[in-house]
Motif scaffolding. Structure first.
Motif, PDB file in Angstrom:
ATOM      1  N   GLU A 111       6.729  -4.780  -5.517  1.00  0.00           N
ATOM      2  CA  GLU A 111       6.984  -5.724  -4.438  1.00  0.00           C
ATOM      3  C   GLU A 111       6.943  -7.157  -4.942  1.00  0.00           C
ATOM      4  OE1 GLU A 111       4.232  -2.498  -2.572  1.00  0.00           O
ATOM      5  OE2 GLU A 111       4.377  -3.646  -4.433  1.00  0.00           O
ATOM      6  N   CYS A 168      11.222  -5.001  -2.526  1.00  0.00           N
ATOM      7  CA  CYS A 168      10.581  -3.872  -3.201  1.00  0.00           C
ATOM      8  C   CYS A 168      11.650  -3.221  -4.084  1.00  0.00           C
ATOM      9  CB  CYS A 168      10.045  -2.877  -2.185  1.00  0.00           C
ATOM     10  SG  CYS A 168       9.453  -1.330  -2.905  1.00  0.00           S
ATOM     11  N   TRP A 198       7.625   0.104   4.871  1.00  0.00           N
ATOM     12  CA  TRP A 198       6.676  -0.974   4.618  1.00  0.00           C
ATOM     13  C   TRP A 198       5.411  -0.717   5.428  1.00  0.00           C
ATOM     14  CZ3 TRP A 198       7.131  -4.635   0.980  1.00  0.00           C
ATOM     15  CH2 TRP A 198       8.399  -4.921   0.486  1.00  0.00           C
ATOM     16  N   ARG A 227       1.212  -2.392   5.936  1.00  0.00           N
ATOM     17  CA  ARG A 227       0.371  -3.568   5.702  1.00  0.00           C
ATOM     18  C   ARG A 227      -1.080  -3.223   6.002  1.00  0.00           C
ATOM     19  NH1 ARG A 227       2.310  -7.565  10.669  1.00  0.00           N
ATOM     20  NH2 ARG A 227       1.339  -6.390  12.381  1.00  0.00           N
ATOM     21  N   ARG A 249      -4.811   0.567   7.219  1.00  0.00           N
ATOM     22  CA  ARG A 249      -3.402   0.351   6.881  1.00  0.00           C
ATOM     23  C   ARG A 249      -2.540   0.806   8.054  1.00  0.00           C
ATOM     24  NH1 ARG A 249      -1.798   2.472   1.162  1.00  0.00           N
ATOM     25  NH2 ARG A 249      -2.621   4.403   2.063  1.00  0.00           N
ATOM     26  N   SER A 256       2.760  -3.482   1.499  1.00  0.00           N
ATOM     27  CA  SER A 256       3.130  -2.541   0.438  1.00  0.00           C
ATOM     28  C   SER A 256       4.351  -1.740   0.860  1.00  0.00           C
ATOM     29  CB  SER A 256       1.982  -1.574   0.145  1.00  0.00           C
ATOM     30  OG  SER A 256       0.825  -2.261  -0.284  1.00  0.00           O
ATOM     31  N   CYS A 257       5.188  -1.436  -0.105  1.00  0.00           N
ATOM     32  CA  CYS A 257       6.292  -0.532   0.187  1.00  0.00           C
ATOM     33  C   CYS A 257       5.910   0.871  -0.277  1.00  0.00           C
ATOM     34  CB  CYS A 257       7.588  -0.989  -0.464  1.00  0.00           C
ATOM     35  SG  CYS A 257       7.580  -1.040  -2.250  1.00  0.00           S
ATOM     36  N   TRP A 273       3.790   4.429  -4.013  1.00  0.00           N
ATOM     37  CA  TRP A 273       3.386   3.143  -3.452  1.00  0.00           C
ATOM     38  C   TRP A 273       3.501   2.037  -4.485  1.00  0.00           C
ATOM     39  CZ3 TRP A 273       1.735   2.496   1.617  1.00  0.00           C
ATOM     40  CH2 TRP A 273       1.557   3.673   2.350  1.00  0.00           C
ATOM     41  N   GLN A 302       2.215  -1.972  -5.609  1.00  0.00           N
ATOM     42  CA  GLN A 302       0.885  -2.578  -5.735  1.00  0.00           C
ATOM     43  C   GLN A 302       0.568  -3.539  -4.590  1.00  0.00           C
ATOM     44  OE1 GLN A 302       3.539  -3.709  -7.190  1.00  0.00           O
ATOM     45  NE2 GLN A 302       3.450  -5.928  -6.852  1.00  0.00           N
ATOM     46  N   GLY A 303       1.585  -3.941  -3.864  1.00  0.00           N
ATOM     47  CA  GLY A 303       1.375  -4.807  -2.722  1.00  0.00           C
ATOM     48  C   GLY A 303       1.657  -6.269  -3.020  1.00  0.00           C
ATOM     49  N   THR A 304       1.960  -7.005  -1.965  1.00  0.00           N
ATOM     50  CA  THR A 304       2.164  -8.452  -2.065  1.00  0.00           C
ATOM     51  C   THR A 304       1.510  -9.095  -0.845  1.00  0.00           C
ATOM     52  OG1 THR A 304       3.824 -10.207  -2.389  1.00  0.00           O
ATOM     53  CG2 THR A 304       4.433  -8.391  -0.919  1.00  0.00           C
TER      54      THR A 304
END
Length: 129
Positions: A6, A22, A36, A38, A45, A94-95, A119, A121-123
Motif C-alpha cells: 500500500e 495497493c 480495503w 482499516r 479492524r 490495509s488492502c 494482506w 503492511q498498511g498505510t
C-alpha cells in the motif's frame, strides 16, 4: 506468493481527500477479489470496501458516497479514493486479497477479514479537525 504493497496515506484536514494505492504481485490477474480494511487504535479492524472480479463494489455505510474503490488491472493496482474525510476516518488502512469464490460474486455486502488470505503492511491515514 501474493504480495500487496500500500501507499498514499498521510495527514489531511477534515474535508480533504486522499487516494490510497495497493500494488499486487505474484497472483493471477482476474482471479482475485480485493478489499480495503482499516483499524483505528483500540478498535477492531473493519471492512471499508471491496470489489469482485465482475467489478461490483460494496461499501461500509460509514463511507458510502465518500469513498470509491477501483482497480486498474493493467497496473495490478487497487485504489481507494477518499473524499470528504472526517476525523473518524483516521486509521491504518490495509488492502487484502483472496481467490474469488461464488460467494464473493453473489453476496451483496462486505466480507469478513478472516476470509482474506493476503494482506499488505498498511498505510496510515490521519484526519485532523
Amino acid at each position: 506468493q501474493v504480495q500487496l504493497v500500500e501507499s498514499g496515506g498521510g495527514s489531511v484536514q477534515a474535508g480533504g481527500s486522499l487516494r490510497l494505492s495497493c500494488t499486487a504481485s505474484g497472483y493471477t490477474r482476474n482471479n482475485y477479489c480485493m478489499a480495503w480494511f482499516r483499524q483505528a487504535p483500540g478498535k477492531e479492524r473493519e471492512g471499508v470496501a471491496r470489489i469482485n472480479t465482475r467489478g461490483n463494489t460494496y461499501y461500509a455505510d460509514s463511507v458510502k458516497g465518500r469513498f470509491t474503490i477501483s482497480q486498474d488491472n493493467a497496473k495490478d493496482t487497487l485504489y481507494l479514493q477518499m473524499n470528504s474525510l472526517k476525523p473518524e476516518d483516521t486509521a491504518m488502512y490495509s488492502c487484502a486479497a483472496k481467490v474469488c469464490s461464488s460467494v464473493d460474486l453473489v453476496f451483496t455486502g462486505l466480507r469478513a477479514a478472516s476470509v482474506y488470505n493476503y494482506w499488505g503492511q498498511g498505510t496510515q491515514v490521519t484526519v485532523s479537525s
